[in-house]
Enzyme design. Structure first.
Site, PDB file in Angstrom:
ATOM      1  N   ASP A 215       0.838  -1.195   0.000  1.00 56.76           N
ATOM      2  CA  ASP A 215       0.000   0.000   0.000  1.00 56.76           C
ATOM      3  C   ASP A 215       0.873   1.244   0.000  1.00 56.76           C
ATOM      4  O   ASP A 215       2.080   1.190   0.239  1.00 56.76           O
ATOM      5  CB  ASP A 215      -1.021  -0.012   1.133  1.00 56.76           C
ATOM      6  N   ASN A 223      -4.565  12.963  -0.683  1.00 60.14           N
ATOM      7  CA  ASN A 223      -5.946  13.429  -0.794  1.00 60.14           C
ATOM      8  C   ASN A 223      -6.146  14.766  -0.095  1.00 60.14           C
ATOM      9  O   ASN A 223      -6.832  15.660  -0.613  1.00 60.14           O
ATOM     10  CB  ASN A 223      -6.903  12.382  -0.193  1.00 60.14           C
ATOM     11  N   ASP A 258      -5.911   2.090  -0.864  1.00 56.85           N
ATOM     12  CA  ASP A 258      -4.608   2.188  -1.535  1.00 56.85           C
ATOM     13  C   ASP A 258      -3.820   0.886  -1.379  1.00 56.85           C
ATOM     14  O   ASP A 258      -2.591   0.900  -1.440  1.00 56.85           O
ATOM     15  CB  ASP A 258      -3.812   3.368  -0.984  1.00 56.85           C
TER      16      ASP A 258
END
Length: 375
Positions: A215, A223, A258
């Site tokens: 990940d 974000n 992710d």
């Protein structure tokens, strides 16, 4: 009458089916008077009308939409030659053209292509008929049969196009159910299926299999800083990098958020670690953001390996759990790292994780108690 894959009734096919019946009804009235008695002609006409009513409006109550389409094709394929033969209005040439239309529709699957090809076929049939028999009777016969061929072309072309679109819709739904919309990679469900098959093949052929779970480090910050659109682009870029570094028979999937999985059939521990490092390095060098931003990211990677003969064949869930625990270990030890975990070690990292969580909760409680005592 409803067809699968459409939200509204498909009107064109029933209309064309009625046109077929009308054309067939015209044959005993125009050319079949000498072959059938008046009573027989009436019985044939009533049979065509009643049969079509049952086929279009009663059959859909008992058959699936795909079954109705298949029934239409079978019934018309048999009914048309039978009616032409019974009324004496058909000959070998017409039957060849008629069945040629059916084959063209089946191969093409597109109404426009069917119309174009059968137009040349029908015109060729008319020209050959008039060249062989250049008289008024042949001209009348051709003029009667051309509308029949046109109607049959429209019907079979529409049925073929409908069937093709049905298959395309079904295939898209099946694909969407097993793939991640954002990255195009397989989803967890497809991964479980592919991993189960790969494990069975590894056991059968006595070859190793490795699984990588990774990940993105600090993805939440992407974000928060650049927005969710940029976050989506990052996720797509990571998926592309996995695909770029994969072999044709590898399996790549997005597990959610992710987190990604990468299954490496026929790859032992050393080979999997080499592949993981190649991917980790590729992500680290990659420039994310494109023209609107320019930043670098890293990934933490967990790896596990199954070697047949050294352990019982694991379940896909156990393999993913081992790789996930190796990933957690890489995160805990500093991120941007690769860690390998043996399948038999699965569970130990979970116990450590729970202990750390419990320890953290105790510290929070103690701090809260200390604050309250000061007050």
């Amino acid at each position: 009458m409803h067809f699968a894959g459409t939200s509204t009734p498909t009107k064109i096919i029933p209309i064309l089916q009625w046109l077929v019946v009308l054309v067939l009804m015209s044959h005993p009235l125009i050319g079949g008077g000498a072959s059938l008695e008046p009573v027989e002609t009436a019985e044939l006409l009533v049979g065509l009308i009643v049969g079509n009513l049952v086929l279009l409006y009663a059959a859909p109550r008992f058959l699936k939409p795909s079954g109705v389409v298949a029934t239409l094709v079978v019934v018309d394929t048999l009914l048309v030659p039978f009616t032409l033969y019974l009324t004496g209005t058909g000959d070998a040439d017409l039957f060849v053209v008629y069945f040629g239309i059916i084959m063209i529709a089946a191969v093409s699957g597109k109404l426009g292509h069917v119309l174009l090809l059968t137009t040349f076929t029908a015109l060729g049939y008319a020209a050959l008929t008039l060249l062989q028999h250049p008289n008024a009777a042949s001209l009348e016969s051709v003029l009667v049969r051309l509308p029949f061929l046109l109607v049959m072309t429209l019907l079979y072309g529409s049925l073929a196009e409908h069937t093709r679109k049905e298959q395309e819709t079904k295939g898209k739904l099946e694909h969407d159910a097993l793939h991640d919309e954002l990255t195009g990679l397989g989803n967890r469900r497809l991964l479980q299926m592919d991993l189960a098959r790969s494990l069975a093949e590894a056991e059968r052929f006595k070859g190793p299999l490795s699984c990588i779970v990774l990940d993105v480090d600090g993805f939440k910050q992407v974000n928060d800083t650049h927005g969710h659109d940029m976050g989506d682009k990052v996720l797509w870029d990571i998926g592309s990098l996995i695909i770029k570094n994969s072999r044709a028979y590898d399996v790549a999937a997005r597990l959610g958020g992710d987190e990604y999985a990468w299954v490496l059939p026929r790859e032992d521990r050393e080979g999997a670690l080499t592949a993981a490092e190649r991917l980790r390095s590729a992500v680290e060098r990659h420039r994310f953001g494109g023209s609107t931003a320019d930043f670098h990211l890293t990934v933490s990677v967990g790896v596990t390996t199954f070697v047949p003969g050294t352990a019982k064949q694991p379940t896909p869930a156990l393999v993913l759990k081992a790789a996930d625990e190796a990933l957690y270990k890489a995160k805990r030890e500093g991120k941007n790292q690769i860690r390998h975990l043996l399948l038999e070690e699965t569970g130990q990292t979970t116990a450590v994780r729970r202990a750390l969580v419990h320890q953290g909760a105790s510290l929070v409680q103690r701090a809260a108690a200390a604050d309250s005592s000061r007050v």
